[in-house]
Design an enzyme around this catalytic site. Structure first.
Site, PDB file in Angstrom:
ATOM      1  CG  ASP A  80     -19.472   1.338  16.997  1.00  0.00           C
ATOM      2  OD1 ASP A  80     -18.282   1.574  16.744  1.00  0.00           O
ATOM      3  OD2 ASP A  80     -19.832   0.566  17.917  1.00  0.00           O
ATOM      4  N   GLY A  99      -6.161   2.465  22.094  1.00  0.00           N
ATOM      5  CA  GLY A  99      -7.449   1.857  22.391  1.00  0.00           C
ATOM      6  C   GLY A  99      -8.094   1.148  21.216  1.00  0.00           C
ATOM      7  CD  GLN A 100      -6.378  -0.411  15.453  1.00  0.00           C
ATOM      8  OE1 GLN A 100      -5.228  -0.008  15.634  1.00  0.00           O
ATOM      9  NE2 GLN A 100      -6.840  -0.772  14.274  1.00  0.00           N
ATOM     10  CG  ASN A 158      -9.875   4.714  19.276  1.00  0.00           C
ATOM     11  OD1 ASN A 158      -9.576   5.839  19.663  1.00  0.00           O
ATOM     12  ND2 ASN A 158     -11.081   4.196  19.445  1.00  0.00           N
ATOM     13  CG  HIS A 180     -14.526   5.388  15.985  1.00  0.00           C
ATOM     14  ND1 HIS A 180     -15.389   4.536  16.625  1.00  0.00           N
ATOM     15  CD2 HIS A 180     -13.302   4.793  16.061  1.00  0.00           C
ATOM     16  CE1 HIS A 180     -14.736   3.470  17.072  1.00  0.00           C
ATOM     17  NE2 HIS A 180     -13.460   3.606  16.739  1.00  0.00           N
ATOM     18  CG  HIS A 225     -12.092   1.156  12.848  1.00  0.00           C
ATOM     19  ND1 HIS A 225     -11.153   0.170  13.085  1.00  0.00           N
ATOM     20  CD2 HIS A 225     -12.458   1.618  14.054  1.00  0.00           C
ATOM     21  CE1 HIS A 225     -10.977   0.045  14.386  1.00  0.00           C
ATOM     22  NE2 HIS A 225     -11.745   0.927  15.003  1.00  0.00           N
TER      23      HIS A 225
HETATM   24  P1  5GP Z   1     -11.923   0.528  18.118  1.00  0.00           P
HETATM   25  O1  5GP Z   1     -12.099   0.212  19.567  1.00  0.00           O
HETATM   26  O2  5GP Z   1     -11.036  -0.490  17.432  1.00  0.00           O
HETATM   27  O3  5GP Z   1     -11.506   1.937  17.832  1.00  0.00           O
HETATM   28  O4  5GP Z   1     -13.372   0.450  17.472  1.00  0.00           O
HETATM   29  C1  5GP Z   1     -13.988  -0.734  17.138  1.00  0.00           C
HETATM   30  C2  5GP Z   1     -15.456  -0.419  17.081  1.00  0.00           C
HETATM   31  O5  5GP Z   1     -16.087  -1.466  16.372  1.00  0.00           O
HETATM   32  C3  5GP Z   1     -16.141  -0.336  18.447  1.00  0.00           C
HETATM   33  O6  5GP Z   1     -16.739   0.939  18.605  1.00  0.00           O
HETATM   34  C4  5GP Z   1     -17.160  -1.463  18.420  1.00  0.00           C
HETATM   35  O7  5GP Z   1     -18.377  -1.112  19.037  1.00  0.00           O
HETATM   36  C5  5GP Z   1     -17.336  -1.708  16.937  1.00  0.00           C
HETATM   37  N1  5GP Z   1     -17.655  -3.070  16.587  1.00  0.00           N
HETATM   38  C6  5GP Z   1     -17.015  -4.197  17.001  1.00  0.00           C
HETATM   39  N2  5GP Z   1     -17.553  -5.284  16.435  1.00  0.00           N
HETATM   40  C7  5GP Z   1     -18.557  -4.834  15.639  1.00  0.00           C
HETATM   41  C8  5GP Z   1     -19.499  -5.505  14.783  1.00  0.00           C
HETATM   42  O8  5GP Z   1     -19.516  -6.731  14.649  1.00  0.00           O
HETATM   43  N3  5GP Z   1     -20.387  -4.717  14.118  1.00  0.00           N
HETATM   44  C9  5GP Z   1     -20.397  -3.353  14.250  1.00  0.00           C
HETATM   45  N4  5GP Z   1     -21.335  -2.673  13.559  1.00  0.00           N
HETATM   46  N5  5GP Z   1     -19.520  -2.704  15.044  1.00  0.00           N
HETATM   47  C10 5GP Z   1     -18.619  -3.438  15.724  1.00  0.00           C
END
Ligand code: 5GP
Ligand code: ZN
Length: 114
Positions: free
Chosen positions: A29, A93-94, A87, A102, A100
């Site tokens: 991440d 909180g997505q 999420n 985590h 994906h």
């Molecule tokens: P969400 O908030 O949708 O559950 O998680 C998205 C995750 O993607 C976040 O933890 C954020 O830090 C990560 N993320 C967003 N853009 C990028 C990227 O360009 N590269 C990487 N490695 N992680 C990303």
């Protein structure tokens, strides 16, 4: 489709990959919330866990039966424990609308989540 995780899956956007096979990629991440924080992403664009279709059963099982335990072991967090988070949608909180998982570990987490 203008999707950041589709682009990471194809390599169009660089990432620190820790695992890849024919259907899944896992990478660190960008903004880690724990000492170990990787995202496990299907190469197929699926919006969220709420959008899984029957045809995705094998993929879902692959992620949770094969990839999560394998990476938890390889990343050294299986013994002490870890957290798996998906999420989903606005209230969940997505922020990236490509499914994906985590995988977080290396510290103690609290409950309930914020
Ligand atoms: P969400 O908030 O949708 O559950 O998680 C998205 C995750 O993607 C976040 O933890 C954020 O830090 C990560 N993320 C967003 N853009 C990028 C990227 O360009 N590269 C990487 N490695 N992680 C990303
Ligand atoms: Zn996508």
């Amino acid at each position: 489709m203008d999707c950041i995780f589709c682009k990471i899956a194809t390599g169009e956007i660089p990432s620190q990959k820790v695992y890849e096979d024919e259907s899944v990629v896992a990478f660190k991440d960008l903004s880690p919330k724990a000492p170990v924080h990787v995202l496990i992403v299907p190469k197929k664009h699926i919006q969220s866990v709420a959008h899984f279709q029957t045809e995705d059963k094998e993929l879902a099982a692959h992620i949770f039966v094969d990839v999560v335990p394998k990476l938890a072991n390889e990343l050294g967090i299986a013994e002490n424990g870890f957290r798996v988070v998906m999420n989903t949608g606005d209230d969940g909180g997505q922020t990236v609308h490509h499914l994906h998982v985590h995988l977080l570990g290396g510290r103690k987490f609290t409950w309930p989540p914020g």
